[in-house]
Design an enzyme around this catalytic site. Sequence first.
Site, PDB file in Angstrom:
ATOM      1  N   ARG A  29      88.808  38.569  46.498  1.00 51.19           N
ATOM      2  CA  ARG A  29      87.769  37.786  45.808  1.00 51.19           C
ATOM      3  C   ARG A  29      86.667  38.681  45.230  1.00 51.19           C
ATOM      4  O   ARG A  29      86.221  39.632  45.864  1.00 51.19           O
ATOM      5  CB  ARG A  29      87.139  36.796  46.797  1.00 51.19           C
ATOM      6  CG  ARG A  29      85.929  36.086  46.203  1.00 51.19           C
ATOM      7  CD  ARG A  29      85.486  34.900  47.006  1.00 51.19           C
ATOM      8  NE  ARG A  29      85.165  35.229  48.375  1.00 51.19           N
ATOM      9  CZ  ARG A  29      84.842  34.315  49.287  1.00 51.19           C
ATOM     10  NH1 ARG A  29      84.834  33.047  48.974  1.00 51.19           N
ATOM     11  NH2 ARG A  29      84.550  34.686  50.518  1.00 51.19           N
ATOM     12  N   ARG A  32      85.550  36.342  60.999  1.00 50.32           N
ATOM     13  CA  ARG A  32      85.281  34.990  60.483  1.00 50.32           C
ATOM     14  C   ARG A  32      86.421  34.035  60.807  1.00 50.32           C
ATOM     15  O   ARG A  32      86.195  32.865  61.121  1.00 50.32           O
ATOM     16  CB  ARG A  32      85.068  35.050  58.963  1.00 50.32           C
ATOM     17  CG  ARG A  32      83.741  35.693  58.578  1.00 50.32           C
ATOM     18  CD  ARG A  32      83.709  36.101  57.127  1.00 50.32           C
ATOM     19  NE  ARG A  32      83.758  34.992  56.204  1.00 50.32           N
ATOM     20  CZ  ARG A  32      84.161  35.089  54.940  1.00 50.32           C
ATOM     21  NH1 ARG A  32      84.554  36.253  54.450  1.00 50.32           N
ATOM     22  NH2 ARG A  32      84.167  34.040  54.165  1.00 50.32           N
ATOM     23  N   ARG A  80      79.847  23.132  60.845  1.00 48.85           N
ATOM     24  CA  ARG A  80      80.785  24.174  61.266  1.00 48.85           C
ATOM     25  C   ARG A  80      80.990  24.172  62.773  1.00 48.85           C
ATOM     26  O   ARG A  80      81.780  24.980  63.285  1.00 48.85           O
ATOM     27  CB  ARG A  80      80.237  25.538  60.872  1.00 48.85           C
ATOM     28  CG  ARG A  80      80.859  26.117  59.637  1.00 48.85           C
ATOM     29  CD  ARG A  80      80.164  27.408  59.344  1.00 48.85           C
ATOM     30  NE  ARG A  80      81.015  28.371  58.723  1.00 48.85           N
ATOM     31  CZ  ARG A  80      81.108  28.530  57.404  1.00 48.85           C
ATOM     32  NH1 ARG A  80      80.442  27.769  56.594  1.00 48.85           N
ATOM     33  NH2 ARG A  80      81.893  29.459  56.909  1.00 48.85           N
ATOM     34  N   ARG A  91      81.797  40.417  48.282  1.00 48.41           N
ATOM     35  CA  ARG A  91      80.849  40.016  49.329  1.00 48.41           C
ATOM     36  C   ARG A  91      80.967  40.956  50.529  1.00 48.41           C
ATOM     37  O   ARG A  91      82.063  41.380  50.881  1.00 48.41           O
ATOM     38  CB  ARG A  91      81.142  38.572  49.780  1.00 48.41           C
ATOM     39  CG  ARG A  91      80.469  37.537  48.925  1.00 48.41           C
ATOM     40  CD  ARG A  91      80.932  36.115  49.174  1.00 48.41           C
ATOM     41  NE  ARG A  91      81.097  35.690  50.559  1.00 48.41           N
ATOM     42  CZ  ARG A  91      81.390  34.435  50.902  1.00 48.41           C
ATOM     43  NH1 ARG A  91      81.520  33.488  49.985  1.00 48.41           N
ATOM     44  NH2 ARG A  91      81.553  34.116  52.170  1.00 48.41           N
ATOM     45  N   LYS A 103      87.397  25.877  49.422  1.00 50.68           N
ATOM     46  CA  LYS A 103      86.392  24.793  49.479  1.00 50.68           C
ATOM     47  C   LYS A 103      85.383  24.928  48.327  1.00 50.68           C
ATOM     48  O   LYS A 103      85.067  23.958  47.645  1.00 50.68           O
ATOM     49  CB  LYS A 103      85.639  24.816  50.822  1.00 50.68           C
ATOM     50  CG  LYS A 103      86.548  24.786  52.044  1.00 50.68           C
ATOM     51  CD  LYS A 103      85.757  24.818  53.325  1.00 50.68           C
ATOM     52  CE  LYS A 103      84.943  26.068  53.578  1.00 50.68           C
ATOM     53  NZ  LYS A 103      85.742  27.309  53.759  1.00 50.68           N
TER      54      LYS A 103
HETATM   55  P1  AP5 Z   1      86.762  30.014  47.776  1.00 55.27           P
HETATM   56  O1  AP5 Z   1      86.787  28.797  46.927  1.00 55.27           O
HETATM   57  O2  AP5 Z   1      85.582  30.916  47.705  1.00 55.27           O
HETATM   58  O3  AP5 Z   1      87.051  29.622  49.298  1.00 55.27           O
HETATM   59  P2  AP5 Z   1      86.042  29.084  50.405  1.00 55.27           P
HETATM   60  O4  AP5 Z   1      86.833  28.217  51.302  1.00 55.27           O
HETATM   61  O5  AP5 Z   1      84.822  28.492  49.766  1.00 55.27           O
HETATM   62  O6  AP5 Z   1      85.712  30.470  51.107  1.00 55.27           O
HETATM   63  P3  AP5 Z   1      84.355  31.055  51.691  1.00 55.27           P
HETATM   64  O7  AP5 Z   1      84.666  32.473  52.112  1.00 55.27           O
HETATM   65  O8  AP5 Z   1      83.225  30.908  50.713  1.00 55.27           O
HETATM   66  O9  AP5 Z   1      84.163  30.146  52.900  1.00 55.27           O
HETATM   67  P4  AP5 Z   1      83.335  30.403  54.151  1.00 55.27           P
HETATM   68  O10 AP5 Z   1      83.347  29.056  54.732  1.00 55.27           O
HETATM   69  O11 AP5 Z   1      83.748  31.491  55.047  1.00 55.27           O
HETATM   70  O12 AP5 Z   1      81.978  31.000  53.559  1.00 55.27           O
HETATM   71  P5  AP5 Z   1      80.548  30.378  53.406  1.00 55.27           P
HETATM   72  O13 AP5 Z   1      80.011  30.900  52.149  1.00 55.27           O
HETATM   73  O14 AP5 Z   1      80.535  28.919  53.660  1.00 55.27           O
HETATM   74  O15 AP5 Z   1      88.088  30.839  47.435  1.00 55.27           O
HETATM   75  C1  AP5 Z   1      88.352  32.106  48.021  1.00 55.27           C
HETATM   76  C2  AP5 Z   1      89.169  32.984  47.038  1.00 55.27           C
HETATM   77  O16 AP5 Z   1      90.445  32.385  46.829  1.00 55.27           O
HETATM   78  C3  AP5 Z   1      88.530  33.125  45.642  1.00 55.27           C
HETATM   79  O17 AP5 Z   1      88.801  34.393  45.142  1.00 55.27           O
HETATM   80  C4  AP5 Z   1      89.247  32.068  44.797  1.00 55.27           C
HETATM   81  O18 AP5 Z   1      89.297  32.425  43.415  1.00 55.27           O
HETATM   82  C5  AP5 Z   1      90.626  32.052  45.432  1.00 55.27           C
HETATM   83  N1  AP5 Z   1      91.255  30.736  45.406  1.00 55.27           N
HETATM   84  C6  AP5 Z   1      90.658  29.521  45.573  1.00 55.27           C
HETATM   85  N2  AP5 Z   1      91.574  28.530  45.515  1.00 55.27           N
HETATM   86  C7  AP5 Z   1      92.774  29.140  45.311  1.00 55.27           C
HETATM   87  C8  AP5 Z   1      94.106  28.649  45.178  1.00 55.27           C
HETATM   88  N3  AP5 Z   1      94.406  27.350  45.248  1.00 55.27           N
HETATM   89  N4  AP5 Z   1      95.113  29.543  45.009  1.00 55.27           N
HETATM   90  C9  AP5 Z   1      94.835  30.895  44.958  1.00 55.27           C
HETATM   91  N5  AP5 Z   1      93.582  31.414  45.059  1.00 55.27           N
HETATM   92  C10 AP5 Z   1      92.574  30.542  45.247  1.00 55.27           C
HETATM   93  O19 AP5 Z   1      79.794  31.043  54.666  1.00 55.27           O
HETATM   94  C11 AP5 Z   1      79.520  32.417  54.721  1.00 55.27           C
HETATM   95  C12 AP5 Z   1      78.727  32.720  55.985  1.00 55.27           C
HETATM   96  O20 AP5 Z   1      77.473  32.007  55.984  1.00 55.27           O
HETATM   97  C13 AP5 Z   1      79.400  32.310  57.305  1.00 55.27           C
HETATM   98  O21 AP5 Z   1      80.308  33.277  57.774  1.00 55.27           O
HETATM   99  C14 AP5 Z   1      78.176  32.146  58.233  1.00 55.27           C
HETATM  100  O22 AP5 Z   1      77.694  33.406  58.644  1.00 55.27           O
HETATM  101  C15 AP5 Z   1      77.129  31.550  57.289  1.00 55.27           C
HETATM  102  N6  AP5 Z   1      77.172  30.074  57.310  1.00 55.27           N
HETATM  103  C16 AP5 Z   1      77.495  29.254  56.269  1.00 55.27           C
HETATM  104  N7  AP5 Z   1      77.432  27.953  56.652  1.00 55.27           N
HETATM  105  C17 AP5 Z   1      77.052  27.954  57.962  1.00 55.27           C
HETATM  106  C18 AP5 Z   1      76.846  26.929  58.920  1.00 55.27           C
HETATM  107  N8  AP5 Z   1      77.034  25.620  58.605  1.00 55.27           N
HETATM  108  N9  AP5 Z   1      76.484  27.288  60.169  1.00 55.27           N
HETATM  109  C19 AP5 Z   1      76.294  28.576  60.509  1.00 55.27           C
HETATM  110  N10 AP5 Z   1      76.499  29.616  59.653  1.00 55.27           N
HETATM  111  C20 AP5 Z   1      76.868  29.300  58.384  1.00 55.27           C
END
Ligand code: AP5
Length: 213
Positions: free
Chosen positions: A127, A171, A88, A160, A13
Site C-alpha cells: 500500500r 496489528r 475495535r 505508512r 474497509k
Molecule cells: P484499505 O482499504 O486501506 O484497507 P483497510 O481495511 O482500511 O486497512 P487499514 O490498514 O487502514 O486498516 P486498519 O484497521 O489497520 O487501520 P486504521 O487506519 O483503522 O486497503 C489496504 C490496501 O489494499 C490498499 O493498498 C488498497 O488499495 C488495497 N485493496 C483494497 N481493497 C482491495 C481489493 N478488493 N483487492 C485488492 N487490493 C485491495 O488504524 C490504524 C491504527 O490506528 C491502529 O493500528 C491503531 O493503532 C489506531 N486505531 C484506529 N482506530 C482505533 C480504535 N478504534 N481504537 C484504538 N486504536 C485505533
Amino acid sequence: MIAILLGPPGSGKGTQAKRLWKERHLPQLSTGDMLRSAIQSGTQLGVEAKSFMDRGLLVPDSIVVGLIEERSKEDRCKEGFILDGFPRTISQAQTLDQMLIDQNRKVDRAVLFEVSDEELVCRLSGRRTCTQCHTMFHMEHAPPHVSGVCDQCGGKLIQRNDDQPEVIQKRLLVYHRETKPLVDFYANQGKLKNIDASQRADAVSEALGRALQ
Ligand code: AP5
C-alpha cells in the site's frame, strides 16, 4: 443507516467506505484517518496516538471514543454514517451502543470483511497513500501512473509507518485478540453480515451494497 465496517487491517474497509461516500453520501468516520490527521497537525493527541500506532497497538479509549462521539453529532451525520476502524474492542462497542442510545439511534448493521492473513500482508506491504488527498494505491493491484506520485492530486505517495512487516504482524495479532470477538457481539445482536472481501474491489462493493440493504 449506521453501519460498521468490521475486519482486519488491509481488508479494504477504507477503500469501500470512501466508495460509499461517493455513491451514497454516507459520511465515513475513520478513527485511523482522524488519528493520522492529528499526527500530521502535530497536536498533543496526535503525539500520544503516534507512540501506539507506530507499534501496531490500539490507542487508548480515552482518545478514540471522544473523537467518534464528537463527529457522530455533526450535522452531516444526522442521516447516518459508516464507521471504519471503530469499534475495535468489546468495551468500545458497548460504549458506542450507549452513546447511540443517548442520541436515540442505534447500529443498524455490522459487515465483516473476510480476507486471509496471507492476502492482508500482501495488501498492506504494497500500500502507498497520498500525503495530500489520502487516496490509496497498491504497488501491484492499483499502481499510480507515475511512481511515487498521486494520480488524483499530484501529491507525494508514502508508505505508512505501521505498514512495515513487523508492525503488520503485530496489528494482525491485535486484531485476532481484541477485535475478532466483535464478530460474536454483533452476530448475537442479529446485525452481522459477512462478505468475501478477497474479491476485486468492484465485486466487494456489490457484496457490501447487498449486505447494507
Ligand atoms: P484499505 O482499504 O486501506 O484497507 P483497510 O481495511 O482500511 O486497512 P487499514 O490498514 O487502514 O486498516 P486498519 O484497521 O489497520 O487501520 P486504521 O487506519 O483503522 O486497503 C489496504 C490496501 O489494499 C490498499 O493498498 C488498497 O488499495 C488495497 N485493496 C483494497 N481493497 C482491495 C481489493 N478488493 N483487492 C485488492 N487490493 C485491495 O488504524 C490504524 C491504527 O490506528 C491502529 O493500528 C491503531 O493503532 C489506531 N486505531 C484506529 N482506530 C482505533 C480504535 N478504534 N481504537 C484504538 N486504536 C485505533
